[in-house]
Design an enzyme around this catalytic site. Structure first.
Site, mmCIF file in Angstrom:
data_model
loop_
_atom_site.group_PDB
_atom_site.id
_atom_site.type_symbol
_atom_site.label_atom_id
_atom_site.label_comp_id
_atom_site.label_asym_id
_atom_site.label_seq_id
_atom_site.Cartn_x
_atom_site.Cartn_y
_atom_site.Cartn_z
ATOM 1 N N ALA A 85 0.958 -1.235 0.006
ATOM 2 C CA ALA A 85 -0.001 -0.099 -0.034
ATOM 3 C C ALA A 85 0.841 1.164 -0.116
ATOM 4 O O ALA A 85 2.160 1.107 0.418
ATOM 5 C CB ALA A 85 -0.756 -0.118 1.285
ATOM 6 N N GLY A 96 0.498 -5.058 0.925
ATOM 7 C CA GLY A 96 -0.544 -5.165 0.001
ATOM 8 C C GLY A 96 -0.132 -5.656 -1.365
ATOM 9 O O GLY A 96 -1.014 -6.272 -1.912
ATOM 10 N N GLU A 124 -0.584 -9.279 -0.775
ATOM 11 C CA GLU A 124 -1.903 -9.257 -0.418
ATOM 12 C C GLU A 124 -2.727 -9.416 -1.889
ATOM 13 O O GLU A 124 -3.779 -10.357 -2.363
ATOM 14 C CB GLU A 124 -2.483 -8.380 0.428
ATOM 15 C CG GLU A 124 -2.218 -8.560 1.711
ATOM 16 C CD GLU A 124 -2.572 -7.437 2.723
ATOM 17 O OE1 GLU A 124 -3.239 -7.803 3.605
ATOM 18 O OE2 GLU A 124 -2.067 -6.299 2.380
ATOM 19 N N GLU A 183 4.224 -5.318 7.381
ATOM 20 C CA GLU A 183 3.425 -4.310 8.030
ATOM 21 C C GLU A 183 3.791 -4.274 9.663
ATOM 22 O O GLU A 183 3.816 -3.030 9.909
ATOM 23 C CB GLU A 183 1.739 -4.916 8.038
ATOM 24 C CG GLU A 183 1.376 -4.546 6.733
ATOM 25 C CD GLU A 183 1.488 -5.784 5.783
ATOM 26 O OE1 GLU A 183 0.856 -5.879 4.687
ATOM 27 O OE2 GLU A 183 2.415 -6.475 5.765
#
Ligand code: T1G
Length: 707
Positions: A63, A102, A105, A125
């Site tokens: 992200a 992310g 993911e 993270e």
């Protein structure tokens, strides 16, 4: 605005490619682009399979962290992934370089995954104080099992492609060109019976019991001391045994909670401060390009003591050829032994293969004469901390090594300006201050003088990047950034607390409970009390300091209680052990030093110990900032979190001060100033910022706009 996502038709394969340099962060525009490409593919009947890849060095770093401080724009991660998962076409992800957070993911929401053999896949993270918030805590357990998923998320460290393959995280590991391998895989898929394979429909093969959780946590107990993110991670992964949508909802709630935590704000601050600290202040990137760094291929180290040998290892670890010189003929073989033993213990711990260790040892070659160094790109002197010896070495090198090759000094106490001006080219001399152990410590303090041009700084930044160290620039002054704050602030106050009645173990325990890796007295014993005493004697040649200033440590040095290396210091270390044993003899010595100064001793609380040590650190930090020794408050936080064991999840002393609020900080400093005088004179910068209801972060913002 360049497109961050492209879509190409390659026969039956729809190729969706992310282009968001430098790290393909999955920003709002990337999410929009992904959704748009999937819609287009679905409307195109000739497309049988979708392939998601990335341009640039890596698949995706996850992200876009810079979006976290604002509400995330739609579509959300979950919306994009649900679209991928429910796609009637099989969707394949092909991973090169890194797939982090992310990014991984996104790949896990695809139906199939390939990875290039050199790729690494991870969930970092937790290093940012957050939990995976895009389905990672629900899909990873469905792919590799809850126990292994928990371990991977708690570690935060990427796994290799082959490991990911053996765990079932990827379906194929590609040896050659990834694009070719991925298109072959997709073409086979297009004409096979195999269709979409939603990860969310899989079941988690194992469950997490308390023993499993404890075992998964154990290896990270030290790294996660004082942290809370791990509790949210465990709760989320445990929810993966529920129906997918329920688990996903629980993850979303916990992710929001982690994102808002003080721990995450602090860790994100450190993340971005480490990236900022490596940039020239007041020099725009355009101008920075006019100061291109010199190429560094071969380096020479003068002085083969512990520091010199450690610095040589750091460069050998980075793949460079290293020449090592010392005017004491016995020093080189001694250094070789030290280097061999250090690599042997890395091999023993499985951190290195014997071949790599041998290769690195081979890269460090002895150079008997300074004259043998004419073709190196950089020389670092790490000889004994004596100004005349260093001047002699640097001026000799200056006459041998063609200018503008960089000459660096590893001094931690002496005037770099004076050393530089002992040569004919002061503009090419700067400080490269390594920290013990030089091959492992993350921090490199770059000490600039008024003669240092941007070119030399750029080269020093390049050296730091080569060595994978975080670089912070300090202006040449008493103790630079780190040592100045340690001596005038933190450690000095810790000693005063001993004179007033606290014991070494009380002070160390209080600061270790606050989050420091090790308390001040234990650090002093580890580094050697004599090293501290000698350093202060050198520093006093620049500026003196009123008593009491390290009177306990200096007396211990006089008594030969040098610390771990002599089995006695602030503590006893029976039989060479590293375990500390309090020593009543030290308490009596402290009582004697206190009575000599008429200091009345009393019970002192843990809260007071922490407050006084941390506030004095912050106060001196503010002085370092207002004097321009450090260019940014964030730089000070990077120095302390990467070089002095300050807890990263607290953000560093200056960030912590902003968390406390500067008016409170000022009020407490004034309280101690009234009681203790001199060393507690409030820094003018704190007074000005507190009066303006401002803080270091805002000040930094305004000063950046001022430069
Ligand atoms: N978001 C935004 N910017 C990023 C970024 C990211 N994820 N990663 C790097 N940058 C910027 C960085 O600030 C710098 O900018 C430039 O890219 C180069 O980085 C939903 C919520 C990938 C190993 O924790 O570890 O996904 O200074 O200097 O040394 O569950 O960057 O040039 O302006 O570090 O080659 C999880 C973070 C996100 C990985 C490359 N991902 N990045 O190292 O370059 S949270 C991470 C890194 C998440 C999901 C959750 C490293 C790197 P600038 P760099 P590098």
């Amino acid at each position: 605005m360049p497109k961050t996502v492209t879509f190409d038709e390659l026969g039956p394969v729809g190729l969706i490619c992310m282009h968001n340099p430098p790290v393909n962060a999955i920003s709002h525009s990337v999410r929009l682009g992904l959704l748009d490409a999937i819609e287009r593919a679905q409307e195109n009947s000739s497309i049988k399979v979708l392939l998601i890849m990335s341009g640039g060095e890596l698949f995706s770093a996850g992200a876009d962290i810079s979006e976290f401080d604002h509400p995330l724009g739609e579509p959300s991660f979950q919306q994009v992934q649900a679209r991928i998962e429910s796609c009637h076409l099989p969707v394949v992800a092909a991973i090169h370089g890194l797939a982090l957070g992310g990014g991984l993911e996104l790949a896990m929401a695809c139906h199939y995954r390939l990875a290039h053999k050199n790729a690494r896949l991870g969930m970092p993270e937790i290093t940012l104080g957050i939990i995976p918030g895009a389905g990672g805590t629900q899909r990873l357990p469905r792919l590799i099992g809850a126990r292994r998923a928990l371990e991977m998320i708690l570690s935060g460290t990427p796994v290799s492609a082959s490991d990911a393959g053996s765990k079932g995280l990827v379906d194929e590991v590609a040896e050659g060109d990834l694009r070719d391998a991925a298109l072959n895989f997709c073409n086979r898929l297009a004409y096979s019976e195999l269709g979409p394979r939603p990860t969310c429909n899989r079941t988690v093969i194992d469950s997490l019991d308390d023993a499993g959780i404890a075992a998964a946590l154990h290896p990270y107990a030290r790294a996660l001391k004082g942290r809370t993110t791990q509790d949210l991670v465990i709760e989320a992964v445990k929810a993966s045994t529920l129906p997918f949508s329920q688990g996903l909802a629980i993850e979303a709630t916990l992710a929001q909670k982690s994102l808002a935590s003080g721990e995450s704000l602090a860790l994100r601050h450190v993340f971005f401060s480490e990236r900022e600290s490596g940039k020239l202040v007041g020099v725009s990137s355009a101008n920075a390009n006019q100061a291109p760094p010199a190429a560094i291929r071969r380096v020479a180290i003068i002085g083969a003591g512990t520091m010199g040998s450690g610095i040589a290892m750091a460069f050998a670890d980075a793949g460079l050829e290293v020449l090592l010189n010392d005017n004491d003929s016995a020093a080189l073989p001694r250094s070789r032994e030290y280097v061999r033993s250090m690599y042997a213990s890395s091999v023993k711990r499985g951190r290195l293969t014997q071949d790599i260790a041998d290769e690195r040892i081979r890269r460090i070659r002895n150079a008997l004469e300074l004259a043998d160094m004419t073709d190196v790109d950089l020389v670092i002197e790490a000889v004994f901390e004596d100004i005349n010896l260093k001047k002699e070495v640097l001026s000799k090198l200056d006459s041998i090594l063609p200018s503008p090759r960089l000459l660096a000094t590893n001094t931690s106490t002496l005037s770099v300006t004076e050393l530089a001006r002992a040569t004919a080219h002061p503009e090419r001399v700067l400080g490269l201050h390594f920290f013990v152990p030089a091959h492992a410590s993350k921090l490199l303090e770059i000490v600039r003088t008024d003669d240092t041009p941007p070119e030399s700084l750029s080269t020093a930044f390049r050296v730091a990047k080569l060595l994978k160290k975080v670089a912070v620039v300090a202006r040449d002054s008493f103790g630079f950034i780190g040592n100045r704050m340690m001596l005038d602030g933190y450690f000095r106050e810790a000693e005063v607390l001993l004179l007033e009645g606290a014991t070494p173990i009380q002070v160390d325990t209080a600061l270790e409970n606050f989050g420091f890796a090790m308390g001040p007295q234990r650090v002093s014993d580890l580094g050697g009390n004599d090293v501290g005493t000698k350093a202060r004697l050198q520093l006093f040649k620049r500026e003196s300091r009123p008593d009491p200033y390290f009177v306990v440590a200096d007396r211990l040095t006089e008594m030969g209680r040098l610390g771990q290396k002599t089995g006695r210091g602030f503590y006893l270390y029976p039989n060479g052990s590293r375990e500390i044993v309090p020593d009543p003899e030290v308490i009596s010595l402290i009582e004697e030093l206190a009575s000599e100064r008429g200091i009345l001793r009393r019970e002192i609380s843990e809260q007071e110990i922490v407050e006084r040590c941390i506030l004095s650190l912050i106060n001196v930090g503010a002085m370092v900032l207002e004097e321009g020794v450090a260019a940014r408050a964030g730089d000070i936080d990077v120095v302390w979190t990467s070089g002095y064991g300050f807890p990263r999840h607290v953000g560093g002393p200056m960030f912590y001060a902003d968390t406390l609020g500067l008016s409170h900080v000022l009020q407490r400093i004034r309280h101690y100033h009234e009681r203790f005088g001199h060393y507690w004179r409030p820094a003018g910068l704190i007074e000005r910022l507190a009066d303006a209801a401002s803080n270091f972060e805002q000040w930094e913002g305004s000063s950046a706009s001022r430069s």
